[in-house]
Write an enzyme that holds these catalytic residues in place. Structure first.
Site, PDB file in Angstrom:
ATOM      1  N   SER A 189       0.827  -1.204   0.000  1.00  0.00           N
ATOM      2  CA  SER A 189       0.000   0.000   0.000  1.00  0.00           C
ATOM      3  C   SER A 189       0.868   1.265   0.000  1.00  0.00           C
ATOM      4  O   SER A 189       1.720   1.433  -0.865  1.00  0.00           O
ATOM      5  CB  SER A 189      -0.960  -0.036   1.187  1.00  0.00           C
ATOM      6  OG  SER A 189      -2.013   0.883   1.025  1.00  0.00           O
ATOM      7  N   ASP A 232      -5.930  -3.562  -2.278  1.00  0.00           N
ATOM      8  CA  ASP A 232      -4.869  -3.288  -1.320  1.00  0.00           C
ATOM      9  C   ASP A 232      -4.295  -4.571  -0.717  1.00  0.00           C
ATOM     10  O   ASP A 232      -5.024  -5.454  -0.263  1.00  0.00           O
ATOM     11  CB  ASP A 232      -5.427  -2.400  -0.204  1.00  0.00           C
ATOM     12  CG  ASP A 232      -4.338  -1.764   0.625  1.00  0.00           C
ATOM     13  OD1 ASP A 232      -3.595  -2.503   1.294  1.00  0.00           O
ATOM     14  OD2 ASP A 232      -4.228  -0.522   0.612  1.00  0.00           O
TER      15      ASP A 232
END
Length: 755
Positions: A79, A225
């Protein structure tokens, strides 16, 4: 049999052999210490976790590691950690990366907030009229919505700019620092480790926070993610070959359940629980030789991009607290310089790399030829990734595409520029929404619901069908229009249209105040059809010129006879006409503008009979200036009927149009109004449901006249107000009190901007 060598020849040959062996042995002996020095130190892996804006702390950690001369041999990240780590792995030094990040508003980038003045006028027109930002559409017989609140176009464009010197098919192990990013396969729920391809796409995929950022396609897989499966990928760094791991965990801590005030907050907490579980499992893999750094980020949240400097400082301080153990990994100056030289990399594109061919894929109805016409690049040109991304950025903000990306790949010995223009997946028809509610706390109020429908690209040249509907207690309207581009890339279009409007207007006695009751009500029915030519004025706005036919009917709700005839007449007029409309919109925000200006001018001319022939002109302007937390808005409105009785007339009164009076309380043929508004940003206050709250005050002055000779001569009606406001999911919200002369006052609550 060959004759033996003379003795002296044998002697010299033996001596030469002895010298050669001893010489090479000496060289090998000399090389052994350097090789030993290079291989004897432990391989260090850096693990960077996800955490949104809290990831600025990673940058502070990197700066401290470089200060101590600590080499990094591998980076595994997720991320926001993948963004910082990927850029660092590509060869961007921490101080340079901090300079780059400080030069952009990462909050605007991350949330796709474009500079509004650069948008096409049609988009500015829509976001002015429809403040509810829901990306919805209709297709395949069903209503569809976007898969994320943010599409991430600006973020991807930024990452492409900063990694433009890398080929799009590189293996990440060949970066200056070997790198791997972690994402999650949305279809399978499994971990996906991105090791090659486009670095910018890998970073974008790893950052696709579910529900916030739209999922991202990489090699046919839909990715989100990586924090869902490995927010702190310790095992990944170990598998890359790391002997010692420096892990930096900046994940957002869980909130107290009492602070969860909405379903969205509860959903975010659930995601946080999943992330904490996998972080705990990865932490358990750390050994006593590894180093865990957990910056104290206090109240800094996932979206606090404006507090980047606080995050950097927290990262530096957290790394500094581990200085004793970190110093053990530091290199002497000479070895550090050798390490820096070794990670410069040799896989960057040459500056004179040329494009051999261009491939464009639009994945839908929009022809590839349209995209091709928007680009200046040609076959054989030198590849300039930054310049090309600027062109694609302009193309991606015109409203036609979800995102537009480019990459240069090597195929069959040729450099192929691949441009991928993805149409919005929630189309091909798009829906817009607006809502307005007004209440004066005296038993009177109003509401409007607005629905917009946009159906672009009905033909290969870009024909668009636009529909707008308004439902309200005082107003109903339907407008339909076609916009057909006339010349390629000119922006000029032909717009036939038709509209029906019904409006109810209260009639007050002269001199009545805001608390007075109306004596009657008129219903105004308007039907109009015509055709305009729209001419863009660069990115300033547009000019529309056209002809039309208009019918207007005024019908009173009540009527009674007097000695002089009916007190309230029913009147009607029908006639052809021409009109000119000029719109210039350079406001930075359509709800609470801090800078810029807005100009709207319109002139109408009717060609009915002598008694019904009319002409009128209207002008509205707004100018916004700001400094720090302080903003001044100046508004001016003027309107005049130049002759005849065929026009609708003009109304004044209500919120921000003499706020102390009732809506549309004054009616006439000549109008003049001005307002000055001061706004103070309440940066230190958190008002539930409001973004960028403000405390404001305004002074207003204006009036309406029936006769031309009285226009501008006064008397003027006055109003002053104090209010609290802010941007909400349904548009601007205001709660305030307005006062006027002779004890006149009015409390108002205003949602939306449709009144």
């Amino acid at each position: 049999m060959p004759s033996p060598l003379p003795f002296h020849c044998k002697y010299w040959l033996a001596a030469a052999l002895i010298w050669s062996v001893s010489s090479h042995g000496a060289q090998a002996a000399a090389a052994e210490p350097a090789a030993a020095a290079a291989t004897s130190r432990p391989r260090i892996g850096l693990v960077l976790s996800g955490g949104g804006a809290r990831g600025y702390a990673h940058l502070g950690v990197l700066e401290y590691l470089e200060k101590l001369h600590i080499p990094i041999d591998y980076i595994a990240a997720t991320s926001m950690g993948a963004l910082i780590g990927g850029l660092y792995a590509s060869g961007i030094a921490p101080d340079e990366l901090e300079q780059k990040l400080s030069g952009v508003n990462l909050g605007d980038i991350a949330f796709d907030r474009n500079e509004r003045a650069k948008l096409p006028q049609s988009q500015r027109e829509d976001d002015f009229q429809y403040p509810i930002s829901i990306a919805a559409g209709f297709g395949d017989g069903k209503i569809k919505v976007a898969s994320g609140l943010v599409q991430g176009n600006n973020l991807l464009a930024l990452l492409q700019n900063w990694t433009a010197r890398l080929p799009a098919d590189i293996e990440f192990k060949n970066l200056p620092i070997p790198f791997e990013a972690v994402a999650t396969d949305l279809g399978k729920g499994t971990e996906v480790v991105l090791r090659q391809g486009s670095l910018s796409r890998a970073m974008r995929a790893s950052m696709a926070v579910p529900g916030l950022f739209a999922p991202f396609q990489v090699d046919g897989r839909t990715l989100v993610d990586g924090g869902l499966v490995a927010n702190l990928p310790v095992q990944q760094a170990r598998d890359m070959g790391a002997d010692i791991i420096i892990a930096v965990n900046i994940a957002t801590p869980l909130q107290d359940p009492s602070a969860l005030q909405s379903p969205t907050a509860v959903a975010q907490q659930m995601v946080g629980i999943l992330i904490q579980q996998n972080v705990k499992a990865q932490k358990a893999l750390l050994t006593s030789n590894d180093i865990l750094i957990e910056p104290d980020l206090g109240s800094m949240t996932f979206t606090d991009f404006a507090r980047g400097k606080d995050g950097i400082n927290a990262g530096w301080e957290a790394a500094q607290q581990q200085s004793k153990r970190l110093t053990e990994l530091a290199l002497p100056p000479a070895e550090w310089e050798h390490y820096l030289a070794s990670r410069r990399g040799d896989n960057f594109l040459a500056k004179d790399t040329r494009i051999d061919a261009i491939e464009i894929n639009t994945h839908g109805k929009i022809p590839a030829s349209y995209v091709r016409r928007q680009l200046s690049v040609q076959d054989g040109d030198v590849y300039d990734g930054s310049a090309l991304n600027q062109e694609l950025s302009r193309l991606s903000t015109n409203g036609d595409f979800n995102n537009v990306t480019q990459e240069l790949v090597r195929k069959d010995g040729r450099n192929i520029l691949k441009i991928d223009a993805e149409e919005k997946p929630w189309g091909p028809q798009y829906l817009l929404f607006g809502l307005g509610v007004s209440n004066n706390f005296d038993g009177r109020g109003g509401f409007n619901l607005q629905l917009g429908h946009r159906y672009p690209w009905l033909n290969a040249s870009g024909l668009e069908w636009r529909n707008d509907v308004v439902f309200g207690n005082q107003r109903a309207e339907f407008h339909t229009e076609l916009r057909q581009p006339l010349w390629e890339n000119s922006g000029v279009y032909l717009a036939p249209y038709a509209e029906l409007t019904r409006r109810r207007v209260d009639i007050y006695l002269d001199g009545a105040d805001a608390k007075a009751s109306p004596v009657n009500q008129y219903r105004i029915d308007t039907a109009q059809a015509g055709v305009d030519v729209g001419i863009p004025l660069a990115r300033l706005g547009e000019l529309r010129l056209g002809v039309n036919y208009q019918r207007i009917k005024y019908t009173p709700t009540y009527n009674f006879a007097t000695a002089y005839g009916d007190a309230f007449d029913t009147t009607q007029t029908s006639q052809p006409g021409v009109r000119a409309q000029l719109t210039i919109d350079q406001l930075d925000d359509p709800l609470f503008p801090r800078k810029g200006y807005y100009i709207r001018a319109e002139a109408n001319r009717g060609f009915g009979g002598d008694e019904r022939r009319y002409s009128d002109v209207q002008l509205k302007t707004l100018w916004a200036f700001n400094r720090d937390r302080h903003t001044i808005n100046l508004a001016l409105e003027s309107a005049s009927s130049l002759g005849g009785e065929g026009g609708e007339g003009f109304f004044l009164g209500g919120f921000q149009r003499l706020s102390a009076y009732a809506p549309d309380q004054f009616f006439g043929s000549y109008l003049l109004y001005g307002r000055i508004t001061y706004l103070n940003d309440l940066q230190d206050f958190n008002l539930a449901g409001l973004r960028n709250p403000v405390l404001g005050t305004s002074l207003e002055l204006g009036n309406i006249w029936q006769q031309r000779d009285n226009f501008g001569n006064g008397p003027y009606k006055k109003s002053a107000s104090v209010f609290v406001g802010g941007s909400s999911p349904i548009g601007p919200v205001y709660l305030g009190v307005a006062v006027g002369p002779q004890g006149l006052w009015n409390i108002y609550l205003q949602l939306g901007r449709v009144f």
